[in-house]
Design an enzyme around this catalytic site. Structure first.
Site: not given
Ligand SMILES: NC(=O)C1=CN([C@@H]2O[C@H](COP(=O)(O)OP(=O)(O)OC[C@H]3O[C@@H](n4cnc5c(N)ncnc54)[C@H](OP(=O)(O)O)[C@@H]3O)[C@@H](O)[C@H]2O)C=CC1
Ligand SMILES: O=C([O-])CC(=O)C(=O)O
Length: 483
Positions: A151, A265, A295, A323
């Site tokens: 996403m 991320v 944040d 984070h």
């Molecule tokens: N640091 C920050 O501020 C933030 C961090 N996040 C983090 O970012 C990450 C991605 O979020 P988002 O894009 O919304 O998530 P989504 O679930 O939409 O996409 C994440 C991708 O991660 C991969 N994934 C899922 N499961 C696994 C697995 N077991 N092993 C390897 N890859 C996997 C998948 O890709 P594929 O199948 O292609 O591997 C998936 O498309 C999450 O960890 C979330 O917690 C989110 C918001 C803020």
């Molecule tokens: O915990 C999550 O996956 C989402 C996240 O990091 C945030 O919203 O800051």
């Protein structure tokens, strides 16, 4: 590279479909297909290529060219074909008249250097120096993105391709890393990128092998990570995701540009970034960031709301630490309209309790409303984080990023990835801000986040080359998105 072929009706076009030849995308000129006798024969081939072969992903025919783009190596592997070493990109040309029939002749390899795999329209060759508008553009930079079918990426990739981050004279190549599970979705992403006609987007490559996708990466945006599922311990999440980031660190070390900038991320992003950098000893640790810009942006928004000003009036906002729900949004050093926050918002209790907790848990509140975690605002914050590194920081201001603590001037434990205040000259690098003030409250909160990161680090010792892991994580802390 170019393959010169003489094609005749005696050379069945099904040879063109040979999966060994289809190891990567390739194009056939219409002229080639006319060798199959006439335009209707060519059209029949197009129809059949489109319908009969599951590994042909798209076909396009115009008056001058038919291009068939398909086929990632890994995709073919899933089809149980065992690809052999072949030229990666082939143009097949025909030198016979349409009504001539000739026996097939040997394939001549004109250029043994394989071109990288590419997707669809991005396989077409171009010469930026040949066009007036693009002559003055900079050299193309490679941006690798993991979790590219997720996403956050779905918002981010289009911002990058629009030129918003690197400017209108910076062409980019996107290298999109997915998995077996997400490969079809990744193709969907690549198709949308094609259809967006971004002038600056010159190359797109999709795949599931980090060693291929990270080749010569100037930037690596590591977004893909497993979400914490019901009943999963935090230690389990650290281990599963840590393994992903250890592997990606190794791949970056092996094939990326030695000065690649890495933004982690995927959560838990600080410790994932630490694991990644430990597995990439050739890359300076300073080049690794854990994203805490979201944040920072959230904190600015809440201060602006309370003070009754627009959020562009809030500056000098530091997020300290992890984070997670131990992060510390620093209202002591932040400013509103150039004044210390505490001179504008006199409600100390609100700052210490409500404000702090609101920022720490904003992600979870959003998940409750939306049913999914912040994606658009995270993408915006990744773009902000990148812009902060490639444009000079405005005088007197700073930005937050989770960076390597070794040598920090604040007394924070060495060898962690910890969010701290940074400034950049716009060269991709940063320095830590020196003139920061601390009080008892701030120090105590920072110490709590530091303790959490030290515990996370002990829990992933097996992934950082530091021996046997011991998991004694604090019970009361979570990711921002957990409630
Ligand atoms: N640091 C920050 O501020 C933030 C961090 N996040 C983090 O970012 C990450 C991605 O979020 P988002 O894009 O919304 O998530 P989504 O679930 O939409 O996409 C994440 C991708 O991660 C991969 N994934 C899922 N499961 C696994 C697995 N077991 N092993 C390897 N890859 C996997 C998948 O890709 P594929 O199948 O292609 O591997 C998936 O498309 C999450 O960890 C979330 O917690 C989110 C918001 C803020
Ligand atoms: O915990 C999550 O996956 C989402 C996240 O990091 C945030 O919203 O800051």
């Amino acid at each position: 590279m170019t393959l010169a072929l003489q094609v005749s009706s005696a050379w069945p076009y099904t040879n063109i479909l040979n999966p060994h030849l289809l190891e990567s995308s390739f194009s056939l000129s219409l002229q080639t297909l006319l060798c199959l006798k006439n335009i209707s024969a060519a059209m029949a081939v197009v129809a059949e290529l489109s319908s009969s072969s599951s590994y042909i992903k798209s076909t396009r025919l115009d008056t001058s060219q038919l291009s068939i783009s398909s086929t990632h190596l890994s995709y073919l592997r899933r089809q149980t074909f065992r690809p052999v070493t072949r030229p990666r990109d082939a143009t097949i040309t025909c030198s016979v008249a349409s009504d001539q029939v000739q026996a097939p002749v040997a394939v001549q390899v004109a250029d043994p250097k394989p071109k990288n795999d590419c997707y669809g329209v991005f396989c077409l060759t171009y010469d930026l120096k040949a066009e007036e508008e693009t002559k003055s553009w900079k050299k193309t930079i490679n941006i690798a993105v993991s979790g590219a079918a997720g996403m956050i990426s779905n918002h981010l990739l289009f911002k990058l391709a629009s030129g918003e981050v690197f400017g209108a004279d910076q062409p980019i190549a996107l290298k999109l890393l997915g998995s077996e599970r997400s490969f079809e979705a990744l193709e969907g992403v690549a198709m949308e990128l094609e259809d967006s006609l971004f002038p600056l987007l010159r190359e797109v490559k999709i795949g599931i092998n980090s060693y291929e996708l990270f080749q010569d990466a100037d930037w690596a945006l590591l977004i893909g990570a497993k979400p914490r599922g019901p009943g999963m311990e935090r230690a389990g999440l650290l281990d599963i995701n840590g393994q992903i980031f250890a592997e990606q660190g190794k791949a970056l070390n092996a094939v990326a540009s030695p000065n690649v900038k890495v933004i982690v991320v995927g959560n838990p992003c600080n410790t994932n970034a630490l694991i990644c950098l430990k597995n990439a000893p050739k890359i300076p640790p300073k080049n690794f960031h854990a994203l805490t810009r979201l944040d920072e942006n959230r904190a600015k928004c809440q201060l602006a709301l309370k003070a009754g000003v627009f959020y562009d009036k809030v500056s000098n906002m530091t997020i300290w630490g992890n984070h997670s729900t131990t992060q510390v949004p620093d209202f002591l050093n932040a400013r509103i309209n150039g004044l210390p926050v505490k001179e504008v918002i006199k409600d100390q209790k609100w700052l210490e309790e409500e404000f702090t907790e609101m920022v720490q848990k904003r992600g979870g509140v959003l998940i409750k409303k939306w049913g999914r975690s912040s994606a658009a605002s995270t993408a915006v914050s990744i773009a902000d984080a990148m812009k902060s590194l490639v444009t000079p920081t405005p005088e007197g201001d700073w930005f937050s990023s989770g960076v390597y603590t070794t040598g920090n001037p604040y007394g924070i434990a060495e060898d962690l990835v910890f969010s701290m205040p940074c400034r950049s000259k716009g060269d991709g690098d940063y320095e830590l801000v020196k003139d920061i003030i601390f009080d008892e409250y701030l120090l105590q909160r920072i110490t709590k986040s530091e303790a959490e990161l030290l515990a996370e680090k002990r829990c992933v010792a097996h992934l950082t080359g530091e021996g046997i892991a011991v998991c004694d994580l604090p019970e009361d802390t979570m990711l921002p998105g957990e409630m």
